[in-house]
Scaffold this active site. Structure first.
Site, PDB file in Angstrom:
ATOM      1  N   HIS A  76       0.792   3.554   4.327  1.00  0.00           N
ATOM      2  CA  HIS A  76       1.226   4.243   3.107  1.00  0.00           C
ATOM      3  C   HIS A  76       0.064   4.236   2.129  1.00  0.00           C
ATOM      4  O   HIS A  76      -0.332   3.176   1.653  1.00  0.00           O
ATOM      5  CB  HIS A  76       2.443   3.532   2.507  1.00  0.00           C
ATOM      6  CG  HIS A  76       3.635   3.562   3.414  1.00  0.00           C
ATOM      7  ND1 HIS A  76       4.559   4.565   3.385  1.00  0.00           N
ATOM      8  CD2 HIS A  76       4.025   2.719   4.410  1.00  0.00           C
ATOM      9  CE1 HIS A  76       5.485   4.341   4.308  1.00  0.00           C
ATOM     10  NE2 HIS A  76       5.184   3.227   4.951  1.00  0.00           N
ATOM     11  N   LEU A  77      -0.493   5.418   1.870  1.00  0.00           N
ATOM     12  CA  LEU A  77      -1.637   5.506   0.959  1.00  0.00           C
ATOM     13  C   LEU A  77      -1.208   5.931  -0.443  1.00  0.00           C
ATOM     14  O   LEU A  77      -2.014   5.984  -1.349  1.00  0.00           O
ATOM     15  CB  LEU A  77      -2.693   6.453   1.527  1.00  0.00           C
ATOM     16  CG  LEU A  77      -3.269   6.030   2.895  1.00  0.00           C
ATOM     17  CD1 LEU A  77      -4.366   7.000   3.332  1.00  0.00           C
ATOM     18  CD2 LEU A  77      -3.811   4.608   2.865  1.00  0.00           C
ATOM     19  N   ASN A 108       6.223   9.582   2.425  1.00  0.00           N
ATOM     20  CA  ASN A 108       7.230   9.232   1.409  1.00  0.00           C
ATOM     21  C   ASN A 108       6.568   8.937   0.067  1.00  0.00           C
ATOM     22  O   ASN A 108       6.691   7.857  -0.498  1.00  0.00           O
ATOM     23  CB  ASN A 108       8.092   8.052   1.869  1.00  0.00           C
ATOM     24  CG  ASN A 108       7.286   6.816   2.194  1.00  0.00           C
ATOM     25  OD1 ASN A 108       6.088   6.904   2.473  1.00  0.00           O
ATOM     26  ND2 ASN A 108       7.917   5.658   2.162  1.00  0.00           N
ATOM     27  N   ASP A 166       9.724   8.482   7.386  1.00  0.00           N
ATOM     28  CA  ASP A 166       9.551   7.032   7.286  1.00  0.00           C
ATOM     29  C   ASP A 166       9.966   6.472   5.937  1.00  0.00           C
ATOM     30  O   ASP A 166       9.655   7.019   4.887  1.00  0.00           O
ATOM     31  CB  ASP A 166       8.099   6.635   7.548  1.00  0.00           C
ATOM     32  CG  ASP A 166       7.932   5.129   7.446  1.00  0.00           C
ATOM     33  OD1 ASP A 166       8.806   4.411   7.955  1.00  0.00           O
ATOM     34  OD2 ASP A 166       6.950   4.674   6.830  1.00  0.00           O
ATOM     35  N   HIS A 193      11.806   5.894  11.715  1.00  0.00           N
ATOM     36  CA  HIS A 193      12.195   4.628  11.066  1.00  0.00           C
ATOM     37  C   HIS A 193      13.670   4.451  11.413  1.00  0.00           C
ATOM     38  O   HIS A 193      14.507   5.223  10.950  1.00  0.00           O
ATOM     39  CB  HIS A 193      11.984   4.767   9.562  1.00  0.00           C
ATOM     40  CG  HIS A 193      12.607   3.679   8.731  1.00  0.00           C
ATOM     41  ND1 HIS A 193      11.856   2.806   7.966  1.00  0.00           N
ATOM     42  CD2 HIS A 193      13.897   3.321   8.536  1.00  0.00           C
ATOM     43  CE1 HIS A 193      12.677   1.962   7.342  1.00  0.00           C
ATOM     44  NE2 HIS A 193      13.920   2.259   7.673  1.00  0.00           N
ATOM     45  N   ASN A 292      10.874  -3.846   5.177  1.00  0.00           N
ATOM     46  CA  ASN A 292      11.923  -3.177   5.943  1.00  0.00           C
ATOM     47  C   ASN A 292      11.293  -2.445   7.118  1.00  0.00           C
ATOM     48  O   ASN A 292      10.471  -1.570   6.900  1.00  0.00           O
ATOM     49  CB  ASN A 292      12.677  -2.185   5.043  1.00  0.00           C
ATOM     50  CG  ASN A 292      13.930  -1.668   5.717  1.00  0.00           C
ATOM     51  OD1 ASN A 292      14.410  -2.269   6.674  1.00  0.00           O
ATOM     52  ND2 ASN A 292      14.438  -0.553   5.235  1.00  0.00           N
ATOM     53  N   ASP A 319       2.043  -0.638   8.973  1.00  0.00           N
ATOM     54  CA  ASP A 319       3.014  -0.258   7.936  1.00  0.00           C
ATOM     55  C   ASP A 319       2.527  -0.750   6.561  1.00  0.00           C
ATOM     56  O   ASP A 319       3.316  -1.201   5.727  1.00  0.00           O
ATOM     57  CB  ASP A 319       4.413  -0.810   8.253  1.00  0.00           C
ATOM     58  CG  ASP A 319       5.491  -0.238   7.328  1.00  0.00           C
ATOM     59  OD1 ASP A 319       5.207   0.730   6.596  1.00  0.00           O
ATOM     60  OD2 ASP A 319       6.609  -0.766   7.338  1.00  0.00           O
ATOM     61  N   HIS A 323       2.361  -2.258  -3.194  1.00  0.00           N
ATOM     62  CA  HIS A 323       3.190  -2.131  -4.396  1.00  0.00           C
ATOM     63  C   HIS A 323       2.481  -2.835  -5.548  1.00  0.00           C
ATOM     64  O   HIS A 323       1.833  -3.859  -5.351  1.00  0.00           O
ATOM     65  CB  HIS A 323       4.560  -2.787  -4.196  1.00  0.00           C
ATOM     66  CG  HIS A 323       5.452  -2.034  -3.257  1.00  0.00           C
ATOM     67  ND1 HIS A 323       5.973  -0.795  -3.560  1.00  0.00           N
ATOM     68  CD2 HIS A 323       5.899  -2.337  -2.021  1.00  0.00           C
ATOM     69  CE1 HIS A 323       6.708  -0.370  -2.543  1.00  0.00           C
ATOM     70  NE2 HIS A 323       6.678  -1.282  -1.586  1.00  0.00           N
ATOM     71  N   GLY A 338       8.057  -4.050   1.419  1.00  0.00           N
ATOM     72  CA  GLY A 338       6.717  -3.722   1.880  1.00  0.00           C
ATOM     73  C   GLY A 338       5.683  -4.801   1.670  1.00  0.00           C
ATOM     74  O   GLY A 338       5.736  -5.550   0.697  1.00  0.00           O
TER      75      GLY A 338
END
Lengths: 445, 315
Positions: A76-77, A108, A166, A193, A292, A319, A323, A338
């Protein structure tokens, strides 16, 4: 159109001398000199046999290992819209620091990547900012709402490696069926997912003895496994191709193995945290341990390791889910899911699984790169004439995670404070030097 | 065991510390019977009640305990405060900690939040309930009530009946009762029994067939306000299988309940008012036990002189 994209960087000219070159696919496992000319592997020769060309940088590889650089099909970038957590620059810097030469970003974001214009803008941004090649997977459904397919064919032409919602499951079976029919027409993969929201509702951690004691609503392993079993049957019926993301439970591994035995076109990934940690780590309610799917029981962890070993699970994927600190500095149940993972993936797996002899190093290296194969990309290989995708690692060096900060913009790493063995010293991605550890000195230039 | 905080039975209590708090509580017992119900033990100390969840009995019990020890009490309720303007728990705790409270009593709907308050505040922290996790002062006051009633918990058979899933009281009490030597059985429907709870060292039952073996029957409140899903077909059916009523409760059994009671659900009206019930004694114990907890955290394990002497006279 190439599905991978990054900013332009000067091609590397390097002589990596006397490093122990290990590439199970290429069948190399011995010290060599490796010469990189204009970003391409020009020469692989006996140690100490190559003279230094005037215009190449000399890297002392003595006592170090040189591997094909890693590939992560699941990160996740956070661009667009959540750049306070991560962006294309910081995320790919973290990837390079972890030894990666390509990563695939999830959609997402805010807005979600569900249309041609957004994908095009994202690729333009990657061409300016990304330090290593990045691929994109747009959404399966518009707005990730699970109600209507995205323009998958057009997105595929614009470089989509595959499709995923995802962060959310495709709960509606008919929607998945339609997506699989489209997937078969246009290629790529559907990355899933897996989670039945009716079973996982309100949950913050694995349902088991630890959640029972902590009084935290659990996410039962059946919320994952039942959806995998369902989706494998749908994929079988449609002849479509699915990839199961972050497999965490024993029954899930079994469901994938059963499907593979039936000939279903299904692959699976394991994350470093599910391979090395259990819900015991959640006992102190550190929000960095909240992800998750959640960290599960020891039997689950072992099943994921076994699945990775026997090939039921095809690759390791982080993954990587950054955050901001204030988002995680809240009571456990309120925190977002995450952990970051790009900078620690290899070291965590090496320390907890390779050093104790649970998994052979060669197998781990294969699984750290086979994400490329799943996505139909060239798998990095140390071979003459190939583009240089290399990572130089000191397997003897121990380091404390987070002590020197992170390349990622966020610091929510589940391994923070752990002493890990195996340190990435240098990464060459797509023929260019993408990372050099600050303390790693270079001899000559 | 000594600790700066009282956050969980699991980490902060052992038998020795529980016994010390019970002894201290006994020494404070007499204060409640004075015409002027106050000792100067914590004079000049500031105690902050930080309540993110509706609570009348626990909050007033803590407030009364602090006031009887002559401490200054500040009550902070989340509703009508900066929390409603979006302030995070961390910022609220940091802000209130600037007033230098000696102790913070905290209740929230989130597991682990008392631990966070301890990390963010310099004060001694008492957990007055964090989500479904723990409620250690309830466990202590229940132990105290039982010690007064039975003399000792060693070998006592205690059945905790009802909604275990949503109960922080059950989680704290199982551990505290076991530390004091009791055998604990949890009874309730499977839908309200957390998977894996046996790990606390208790037995799990889904019927009341052997309830007669219990020395103590501890009924839990059906937490309708916490239940977001239909865990039960109906309260009526629940009551037929799990309600403690006159035919199920023996004359020598002790009946406990953390309150507030749902009459006609977990307890029938007649057992609430029966001589076996110690429910009001539990409320009384609440004040002295919380006096003991606050005193022990702020002044150390030894009782103030006056209180100690009077307790000996009473004993």
């Amino acid at each position: 159109m190439s599905p991978l994209i990054c900013r332009e960087q000067p091609p590397a000219d390097l002589l990596i001398r006397r490093a122990h070159v290990l590439d199970p696919r290429a069948g190399i496992d011995a010290p060599h000199d490796v010469l990189v000319r204009q970003g391409t592997i020009a020469e692989i020769a006996p140690p100490g046999s190559l003279g230094t060309p005037d215009d190449a940088e000399l890297v002392d590889g003595e006592g170090k290992h040189l591997f094909p650089a890693f590939v992560d099909p699941h990160v996740h970038l956070r661009t667009p819209g959540q750049e306070h957590k991560e962006d294309l620059d910081t995320g790919t810097r973290a990837a390079a620091a972890g030894g990666y030469c390509m990563v695939v970003a999830m959609p997402n974001t805010d807005p979600v990547v569900d249309s041609g214009p957004i994908l095009r803008a994202l690729r333009d941004a990657a061409a300016r900012e990304a330090r290593i090649p990045v691929g994109f997977m747009p959404c399966i459904t518009q707005g990730m709402r699970g109600e209507h397919l995205t323009e998958m064919a057009e997105l595929r032409e614009l470089g989509a490696l595959g499709f995923t919602d995802d962060g959310k499951p495709v709960t509606n079976a008919q929607m998945l069926r339609l997506a699989l029919q489209y997937q078969r027409m246009i290629g790529g993969v559907l990355a899933l997912h897996e989670e039945d929201p009716a079973l996982s509702a309100g949950g913050s951690m694995h349902e088991g003895t630890v959640s029972a004691v902590l009084g935290i609503t659990g996410i039962p392993s059946i919320s994952e496994s039942t959806m995998i079993a369902r989706d494998a049957l749908i994929a079988e019926y449609e002849g479509g191709r699915i990839h199961i993301q972050h497999v965490s439970a024993e029954e899930s591994v079994r469901a994938i193995a059963d499907a593979k035995a039936r000939g279903v076109r299904i692959t699976g990934e394991a994350s470093p945290h599910h391979l090395t940690l259990t819900d015991e780590a959640v006992h102190g309610l550190d929000t960095r341990t909240k992800m998750n799917p959640p960290l599960r029981a020891e039997e689950d962890r072992k099943a994921v390791v076994d699945g990775l070993r026997d090939g039921t699970l095809d690759c390791i994927a982080t993954d990587h889910a950054p955050h901001a600190r204030d988002e995680k500095e809240v009571p456990f149940e309120q925190a977002p899911f995450g952990t970051t993972g790009l900078e620690t993936a290899f070291a965590a797996v090496y320390t907890d699984l390779v050093v104790p002899g649970v998994l052979p190093l060669g197998l781990v290296l294969e699984r750290m790169t086979s994400g490329a194969e799943i996505l139909g990309l060239d798998v990095p290989r140390i071979e003459r004439g190939r583009r240089a995708d290399l990572t130089l690692v000191d397997l003897g060096e121990a380091w404390v995670v987070g002590e020197a900060g992170y390349e990622s913009r966020s610091d929510n790493c589940v391994f923070a404070g752990r002493s890990l063995t195996g340190r990435v010293l240098m990464t060459v991605a797509a023929g260019a030097v993408a990372y050099r550890q600050r303390a790693f000195s270079v001899v000559g230039s | 065991m000594t600790a700066r905080h009282l956050i969980s039975v699991e980490h902060d209590l052992d038998r020795e510390r529980i016994e010390r708090i019970v002894d201290l509580a006994r020494s404070f017992e007499e204060v409640a019977h004075r015409p002027i119900k106050k000792v100067p033990a914590l004079r000049g100390r500031t105690i902050l009640n930080l309540f993110y969840e509706a609570s009348t009995r626990t909050r007033s019990s803590f407030e009364l305990a602090a006031k009887r020890l002559s401490a200054d009490v500040v009550n902070f309720a989340a509703s009508g405060s900066s929390v409603e303007k979006g302030e995070s728990l961390k910022d609220t705790v940091k802000t209130l900690s600037a007033h230098k409270p000696d102790a913070v009593v905290v209740r929230t709907p989130w597991s682990g939040s008392a631990q966070l308050v301890a990390e963010w505040s310099g004060a001694a922290v008492v957990n007055a309930g964090d989500g479904k996790h723990e409620h250690p002062t309830q466990a202590l006051l229940d132990v105290y009530t039982l010690v007064r009633k039975l003399g000792s918990l060693d070998g006592a058979k205690i059945w905790i009946v009802g909604d275990i899933l949503h109960s922080r009281v059950a989680r704290s009490n199982v551990q505290a009762f076991r530390l004091m030597g009791a055998e604990v059985t949890l009874a309730g429907p499977p839908t309200l029994m957390p998977r894996g709870i046996e790990t606390l060292g208790c037995t799990v039952r889904h019927d009341l067939d052997d309830l007669k073996e219990a020395d103590v029957v501890y009924a839990l409140r059906m937490q309708n306000e916490r239940i977001q899903q239909p865990y039960l077909p109906s309260l009526r059916e629940y009551a037929t299988r799990f309600q403690i009523h006159g035919r199920r409760l023996g004359p020598r059994q002790v009946l406990m309940h953390p309150g507030p009671v749902n009459r006609g659900v977990e307890l029938s009206g007649e057992v609430v008012d029966s001589p076996q019930a110690v429910i009001t004694a539990q409320v009384e114990s609440g004040v002295v036990v919380r006096m003991a907890v606050l005193y022990e955290l702020l002044e150390g394990p030894r009782a103030p002189e006056g209180a100690q002497q009077r307790a000996e006279v009473l004993a």
